[in-house]
Design a protein around this motif. Structure first.
Motif, PDB file in Angstrom:
ATOM      1  N   GLN A  17       0.831  -1.202   0.000  1.00 30.79           N
ATOM      2  CA  GLN A  17       0.000   0.000   0.000  1.00 30.79           C
ATOM      3  C   GLN A  17       0.865   1.252   0.000  1.00 30.79           C
ATOM      4  O   GLN A  17       0.562   2.223  -0.666  1.00 30.79           O
ATOM      5  CB  GLN A  17      -0.922   0.033   1.215  1.00 30.79           C
ATOM      6  N   GLU A  18       1.950   1.208   0.770  1.00 30.23           N
ATOM      7  CA  GLU A  18       2.823   2.378   0.845  1.00 30.23           C
ATOM      8  C   GLU A  18       3.523   2.627  -0.486  1.00 30.23           C
ATOM      9  O   GLU A  18       3.824   3.750  -0.836  1.00 30.23           O
ATOM     10  CB  GLU A  18       3.840   2.207   1.971  1.00 30.23           C
ATOM     11  N   GLU A  19       3.804   1.562  -1.250  1.00 29.51           N
ATOM     12  CA  GLU A  19       4.476   1.722  -2.530  1.00 29.51           C
ATOM     13  C   GLU A  19       3.507   2.094  -3.643  1.00 29.51           C
ATOM     14  O   GLU A  19       3.917   2.593  -4.678  1.00 29.51           O
ATOM     15  CB  GLU A  19       5.206   0.433  -2.888  1.00 29.51           C
ATOM     16  N   ALA A  20       2.210   1.829  -3.457  1.00 32.58           N
ATOM     17  CA  ALA A  20       1.222   2.161  -4.483  1.00 32.58           C
ATOM     18  C   ALA A  20       1.176   3.673  -4.658  1.00 32.58           C
ATOM     19  O   ALA A  20       1.309   4.426  -3.698  1.00 32.58           O
ATOM     20  CB  ALA A  20      -0.154   1.636  -4.080  1.00 32.58           C
ATOM     21  N   PRO A  21       1.005   4.139  -5.901  1.00 29.96           N
ATOM     22  CA  PRO A  21       0.955   5.591  -6.103  1.00 29.96           C
ATOM     23  C   PRO A  21      -0.260   6.189  -5.402  1.00 29.96           C
ATOM     24  O   PRO A  21      -1.338   5.631  -5.425  1.00 29.96           O
ATOM     25  CB  PRO A  21       0.850   5.748  -7.621  1.00 29.96           C
ATOM     26  N   LYS A  22      -0.046   7.308  -4.787  1.00 26.38           N
ATOM     27  CA  LYS A  22      -1.133   8.012  -4.102  1.00 26.38           C
ATOM     28  C   LYS A  22      -1.922   8.795  -5.146  1.00 26.38           C
ATOM     29  O   LYS A  22      -1.346   9.537  -5.929  1.00 26.38           O
ATOM     30  CB  LYS A  22      -0.579   8.957  -3.045  1.00 26.38           C
ATOM     31  N   LEU A  23      -3.228   8.602  -5.142  1.00 20.99           N
ATOM     32  CA  LEU A  23      -4.076   9.333  -6.071  1.00 20.99           C
ATOM     33  C   LEU A  23      -4.249  10.761  -5.573  1.00 20.99           C
ATOM     34  O   LEU A  23      -4.492  10.984  -4.390  1.00 20.99           O
ATOM     35  CB  LEU A  23      -5.437   8.646  -6.193  1.00 20.99           C
ATOM     36  N   ASN A  24      -4.115  11.703  -6.475  1.00 19.15           N
ATOM     37  CA  ASN A  24      -4.279  13.114  -6.141  1.00 19.15           C
ATOM     38  C   ASN A  24      -4.961  13.803  -7.330  1.00 19.15           C
ATOM     39  O   ASN A  24      -4.332  14.559  -8.063  1.00 19.15           O
ATOM     40  CB  ASN A  24      -2.922  13.751  -5.837  1.00 19.15           C
ATOM     41  N   LEU A 143     -12.086   8.763  -2.522  1.00 18.62           N
ATOM     42  CA  LEU A 143     -10.871   8.834  -1.727  1.00 18.62           C
ATOM     43  C   LEU A 143     -11.217   9.364  -0.341  1.00 18.62           C
ATOM     44  O   LEU A 143     -12.217  10.069  -0.179  1.00 18.62           O
ATOM     45  CB  LEU A 143      -9.862   9.759  -2.401  1.00 18.62           C
ATOM     46  N   LYS A 146      -9.563  14.886   2.439  1.00 13.45           N
ATOM     47  CA  LYS A 146      -8.210  15.414   2.486  1.00 13.45           C
ATOM     48  C   LYS A 146      -8.273  16.911   2.744  1.00 13.45           C
ATOM     49  O   LYS A 146      -9.174  17.588   2.254  1.00 13.45           O
ATOM     50  CB  LYS A 146      -7.544  15.131   1.137  1.00 13.45           C
TER      51      LYS A 146
END
Length: 157
Positions: A17-24, A143, A146
């Motif tokens: 999960q930490e390596e998965a790209p963060k959606l923004n 998501l 944020k």
């Protein structure tokens, strides 16, 4: 050895999960006048640019619905909100996941902030800080909410 393998197996999903790209899918920008006088009212513009296929919700909170966008000017600073944030008319559609009609924005949306420069603001450059709390969704997922902070400089004359 078995304990070590068990620990590694449990940690693998977390590491993935930490390596998965963060959606923004939403980018924010703040545009403010370059200069203002103490006590003057200004109208900076906060712009959200939303990636195609995504949307964010309007400023109107809906009980049991999605997270409404909330824009704030946190204290302490030399600027204060002196009215309601002005927003364009949102699109409206029934959203099955919430079982209700929701208000949302696509593409680019510009919010106008009615601010006043503090009457006792000292001359010179001052940082204007604005926060936006929002939730972005597409047709498959939402998501987590944020909060972003954007800044601009305004010189008090």
């Amino acid at each position: 050895m078995r304990t070590l393998l068990t620990l590694l197996a449990c940690a693998a999903p977390i590491l993935a999960q930490e390596e998965a790209p963060k959606l923004n899918p939403v980018n924010w920008a703040l545009s403010a006048p370059a200069a203002a006088r103490p006590g003057e009212r200004i109208q900076p513009r906060l712009t959200a640019t939303i990636e195609e296929g995504w949307h964010l919700y309007s400023l109107k909170p809906l009980e049991g619905g999605p997270i409404a966008t909330k824009i704030a000017v946190p204290a302490p600073q030399q600027f204060k909100l002196v009215g309601q944030v002005d927003a364009p008319v949102p699109l409206t559609a029934h959203e099955e996941s919430f079982g209700m009609s929701v208000e949302f924005y696509l593409g680019e949306v510009e919010f106008t902030l009615p601010l006043e420069v503090n009457r006792d603001a000292k001359p010179g450059p001052h940082k204007l800080t604005v926060t936006a709390r929002y939730q972005a969704c597409d047709n498959k997922q939402c998501l987590p909410p944020k909060t972003v902070t954007v800044e601009s400089s305004v010189t008090v004359k």
